[in-house]
Design a protein around this motif. Structure first.
Motif, PDB file in Angstrom:
ATOM      1  N   ALA A 143       7.373  -3.861   1.794  1.00 11.36           N
ATOM      2  CA  ALA A 143       6.123  -4.364   1.232  1.00 11.36           C
ATOM      3  C   ALA A 143       5.329  -3.147   0.775  1.00 11.36           C
ATOM      4  O   ALA A 143       5.905  -2.077   0.560  1.00 11.36           O
ATOM      5  N   SER A 144       4.038  -3.287   0.676  1.00 12.31           N
ATOM      6  CA  SER A 144       3.255  -2.210   0.079  1.00 12.31           C
ATOM      7  C   SER A 144       3.087  -1.011   1.008  1.00 12.31           C
ATOM      8  O   SER A 144       2.424  -0.052   0.657  1.00 12.31           O
ATOM      9  N   GLY A 145       3.669  -1.036   2.190  1.00 10.31           N
ATOM     10  CA  GLY A 145       3.627   0.118   3.078  1.00 10.31           C
ATOM     11  C   GLY A 145       4.553   1.239   2.638  1.00 10.31           C
ATOM     12  O   GLY A 145       4.562   2.315   3.226  1.00 10.31           O
ATOM     13  N   PHE A 155       4.268  -5.042  -5.437  1.00 13.12           N
ATOM     14  CA  PHE A 155       5.206  -4.189  -4.697  1.00 13.12           C
ATOM     15  C   PHE A 155       6.607  -4.786  -4.687  1.00 13.12           C
ATOM     16  O   PHE A 155       6.792  -5.991  -4.852  1.00 13.12           O
ATOM     17  N   PRO A 174       4.443   0.906  -9.038  1.00 12.24           N
ATOM     18  CA  PRO A 174       3.141   1.302  -8.470  1.00 12.24           C
ATOM     19  C   PRO A 174       2.974   1.005  -6.983  1.00 12.24           C
ATOM     20  O   PRO A 174       2.185   1.670  -6.315  1.00 12.24           O
ATOM     21  N   MET A 175       3.668   0.015  -6.441  1.00 15.31           N
ATOM     22  CA  MET A 175       3.554  -0.357  -5.024  1.00 15.31           C
ATOM     23  C   MET A 175       2.084  -0.503  -4.603  1.00 15.31           C
ATOM     24  O   MET A 175       1.611   0.141  -3.669  1.00 15.31           O
ATOM     25  N   GLU A 176       1.355  -1.369  -5.311  1.00 14.02           N
ATOM     26  CA  GLU A 176      -0.061  -1.582  -4.997  1.00 14.02           C
ATOM     27  C   GLU A 176      -0.218  -2.439  -3.754  1.00 14.02           C
ATOM     28  O   GLU A 176       0.468  -3.445  -3.593  1.00 14.02           O
ATOM     29  N   THR A 177      -1.162  -2.050  -2.893  1.00 17.50           N
ATOM     30  CA  THR A 177      -1.351  -2.788  -1.651  1.00 17.50           C
ATOM     31  C   THR A 177      -2.200  -4.038  -1.836  1.00 17.50           C
ATOM     32  O   THR A 177      -2.166  -4.954  -1.029  1.00 17.50           O
ATOM     33  N   ARG A 213      -5.368  -3.649  -1.697  1.00 16.09           N
ATOM     34  CA  ARG A 213      -6.616  -3.277  -1.007  1.00 16.09           C
ATOM     35  C   ARG A 213      -7.332  -2.130  -1.714  1.00 16.09           C
ATOM     36  O   ARG A 213      -8.384  -1.710  -1.307  1.00 16.09           O
ATOM     37  N   ARG A 214      -6.730  -1.628  -2.788  1.00 13.75           N
ATOM     38  CA  ARG A 214      -7.308  -0.485  -3.487  1.00 13.75           C
ATOM     39  C   ARG A 214      -8.223  -0.977  -4.603  1.00 13.75           C
ATOM     40  O   ARG A 214      -7.915  -1.948  -5.280  1.00 13.75           O
TER      41      ARG A 214
END
Lengths: 154, 104
Positions: free
Chosen positions: B63-65, B44, B25-28, B30-31
């Protein structure tokens, strides 16, 4: 429930800290140092991120680096970037200048070719630097990418 | 939970491109979840390591970028038919995965 998650979290990190202290968690490879947490922080400048990741921040433009990326990205959540260089590359980084965390990803190379591709998220239209570390120096190529819909939260 | 890790080796002239796709999923962090209104915790991939015949040739850090379901590509040099390529990754929650393939 929150309390439980919290307890679980602190327990895990406690165990990890002890394990690291006892030398149980050996870095599994010699090539790369530990994960550079600082390089991927938000609210830092691209220079600070590169300093943390590659140990240098001064970049000069180079014609030997090619970026293959869309000029306009409809969806900022998935922007494919390809970097190719003829320089003897030690590391390649992809930097989206206006992202909350400007450094999206980088790769340390040790015998692999001068090539790196990844799909990155972009919050807004921004310059994207392809940064190549060669001979201890940083070289870059830049492309501006326009983003119609941002891909960083929101 | 095992995540699907796929590897593809593509010949490009005298070099070989190694492409790795991971279902992640690579979640930041911030969502917000649209149903609960709560922030989705960051999740991530941090590391991805590429081995060519057992030797580490590239180590990617991210990272999540990086987008959801990351597709990461590198190039290996002087590869011959039958050479083994390994990839392994780990994320910020301690999950990991790997894939192996051989050069055709």
């Amino acid at each position: 429930m929150k309390r439980r998650t919290f307890l679980k979290g602190s327990l895990t990190s406690g165990v990890l800290a002890v394990a690291a202290g006892a030398g149980l968690l050996k870095p599994n490879q010699v090539l790369a140092a530990a994960y550079p947490e600082a390089a991927f922080k938000t609210e830092i400048s691209p220079g600070e991120a590169l300093q943390a990741a590659l140990g240098a921040s001064d970049m000069s433009d180079s014609g030997d680096i090619k970026i293959k990326a869309p000029l306009q990205a409809e969806n900022g959540a998935v922007v494919p970037i390809k970097v190719e260089t003829s320089l003897p590359a030690e590391a390649i980084a992809i930097v989206a200048v206006k992202n909350p965390a400007p450094l999206t990803t980088f790769v340390n190379l040790n015998g692999a070719g001068g090539f790196y591709s990844a799909r990155i998220k972009m919050g807004q239209s921004s310059d994207v630097h392809a940064v190549v570390k060669s001979g201890g120096k940083l070289m870059k190529a830049t492309q501006q990418i326009k983003v119609t819909v941002g891909g960083c939260g929101g | 939970m095992a995540r699907l890790t796929k590897m593809k080796i593509k010949k490009a002239g005298d070099k070989h491109q190694v492409l790795v796709l991971v279902n992640h999923p690579m979640e930041t962090g911030r969502r917000k979840d649209s149903k609960t209104g709560q922030l989705v915790p960051a999740h991530f991939i941090k590391n991805m390591e590429f081995k060519h015949n057992g030797k580490v040739v590239a180590e990617a850090n991210m990272a999540s970028g990086v987008s959801k379901n990351p597709l990461i590509g590198i190039e290996i040099l002087n590869a011959k038919a039958g050479d083994k390529v390994d990839v392994s990754w780990s994320d910020n929650k301690g999950e990991n995965g790997s894939a192996q393939s051989a050069v055709k």
